[in-house]
Design an enzyme around this catalytic site. Sequence first.
Site, PDB file in Angstrom:
ATOM      1  N   ASP A 393      43.704  41.519  48.736  1.00 37.51           N
ATOM      2  CA  ASP A 393      45.117  41.172  48.900  1.00 37.51           C
ATOM      3  C   ASP A 393      45.927  42.413  49.225  1.00 37.51           C
ATOM      4  O   ASP A 393      45.495  43.555  48.984  1.00 37.51           O
ATOM      5  CB  ASP A 393      45.660  40.504  47.633  1.00 37.51           C
ATOM      6  N   TYR A 463      35.266  45.559  40.185  1.00 42.39           N
ATOM      7  CA  TYR A 463      36.725  45.631  40.095  1.00 42.39           C
ATOM      8  C   TYR A 463      37.143  46.361  38.826  1.00 42.39           C
ATOM      9  O   TYR A 463      36.398  46.436  37.842  1.00 42.39           O
ATOM     10  CB  TYR A 463      37.346  44.229  40.044  1.00 42.39           C
ATOM     11  N   TYR A 536      37.415  34.589  42.757  1.00 37.52           N
ATOM     12  CA  TYR A 536      38.862  34.847  42.655  1.00 37.52           C
ATOM     13  C   TYR A 536      39.118  35.534  41.305  1.00 37.52           C
ATOM     14  O   TYR A 536      39.110  34.892  40.244  1.00 37.52           O
ATOM     15  CB  TYR A 536      39.650  33.541  42.744  1.00 37.52           C
TER      16      TYR A 536
END
Length: 578
Positions: A393, A463, A536
Amino acid sequence: MHHETEDAHASNGHEAVAKVSSAAEDRRTISGEDDMRVLNDAVSKVSPHAVKDLLSLGICIGCIFRLSGVHGHIFSCPSLLLSILHPVIGEPTDSSTHRCTGIGGNEDSGAAHSSQESECEPVICSICLGVLQFSYFDDEKMLVKKDSADELAVSIANLVKKEGHEFDNFSLEVSIPPVIAENEHVVLLYMKKKYGSELWFQEKFLSERISAKDALKSSLCNPLEKLLDVKSSGSSTFRIRLTYAQPRASGKNQNITKRSQGCKRMRTGTENIFSTVHGSVVDGIECSDISTSEADAGIRKPSDGLQDNENSDCFKFPLEKVNQPCHLAFLCYRTHIYIGGRYLKYSRNVSQTRWIIDDERMGEASVEEIIGGNILPMCLGDNYKFHAAGREDINVRMLGSGRPFLVEIQNSRHVPSEALIKEIEVKINNLENKLVRVKNLKLVDSHGWSLMQEGEEEKQKQYAALVWIDRPLKDEDMQAISSLKDKKILQRTPIRVLHRRSPLEREKIIHWMKIEKIAGSSQYFLLHLCTQAGTYIKEFVHGDLGRTHPSVGSILGCRAEILQLDVTEVKMDCFLDE
């Protein structure tokens, strides 16, 4: 200065003509004896009255010879072919050159007026529509008639040089209208019916024949090699393409392809020869697809392809008289080149690709524009496309070893060297704003593209997420999180992307997680995790109103929110440090 430029162009033109003339002379001296042997052999086995018959039906000498099984570059000069035929058939009525009108004075005043506009009306071959006569309409809709393949090669070479490409070999592509294959089949049916019992027909006309497309290519390749000073190669990334398009037909030939497709008596095994060559009509021009190989293959079939259609209404003979040649479009281009590497993104206000909503840019820049905008000018290409192994994003940073990407350069006139690619990498990394950095930049082939696509399906991603929970963090929370290995979760399409994604439920895997405490804070922590590609992460943290289960919030039994997210690793075996 203007006159100097004109003189320069004239000089280049004279040099090109001289060079191709030398090339033609070389061919005559080096392989002329072989060609003459092939030609004389073909002439000896073709009935003179059949040749006269075909000439009278408006079929050019090039088509007559190729249908006789003659191969090689002997199609380059129709006048040479006629000179060889002359002793055998006498003075032919040459439908392959020009029929002159308004010269003998026998025409009425209307015809005489017409002859003032064009004293010589070109007669176009009923089969190849002028392709092997080197007659065509150019982009300005002007009629062009070349005397030989050598002259056509000069025009092509000049256009190639004007484009400014750098290349060390080339591939010649030819596209012709599918109606040429239809016309050829009609003539072969006629010949079989009239001459099928004669020995010369059985020996030559029913042997393997060369297509109009291949005949043209064989006549052009040698002079182009001389003019461009490089060799032709079917595997070359630099392509010279000649696209012949038929002007919209009228009368009985207008729907010839539709008629052949609908015929109930189409011969077995060739029902789709012409239906697989899809045509289109643009500005009154009927065009074929780039490849007509299937139609050509059908035409080259021996006698068994002619045995069921002799009395079919699908094919009408004689062919309608052709008054106009095809439109010819020249195009030279390089197939796409790929420059790959990995990028790092340090800003939370940079999108991966250019993002415009209602004419307003989102973010201050994009990775695509920063990288592609610096590579394209160095390659002198027409355009570029940016491909990456997934995306983050706009407010997510890309850290670690970076994300694999490819920049696809379209019609590159310059293939960058290793040194130039290194120069591009340094230039991007030294940009003042420091928003994006690239590493391991290199020129890659299609294998690199396949490797990136395969890795995208199988990759793991790591992440680091800044998380807030609505109660103080406990030691047992850290244990609960770190104990989960290869945990399967179900994710329904997130609400935030539901307007552009299909409403599906996907199973994903969380490979591992661990919590890193933040000093001086009991409700904030860093969550490090490794997941299957396509997970996600934001929704896995907060649960997305129950659409992702389990989630970090449900595992800890509290409300959880994600405040910041970084991609710290994309595990793929491509564009890594060597």
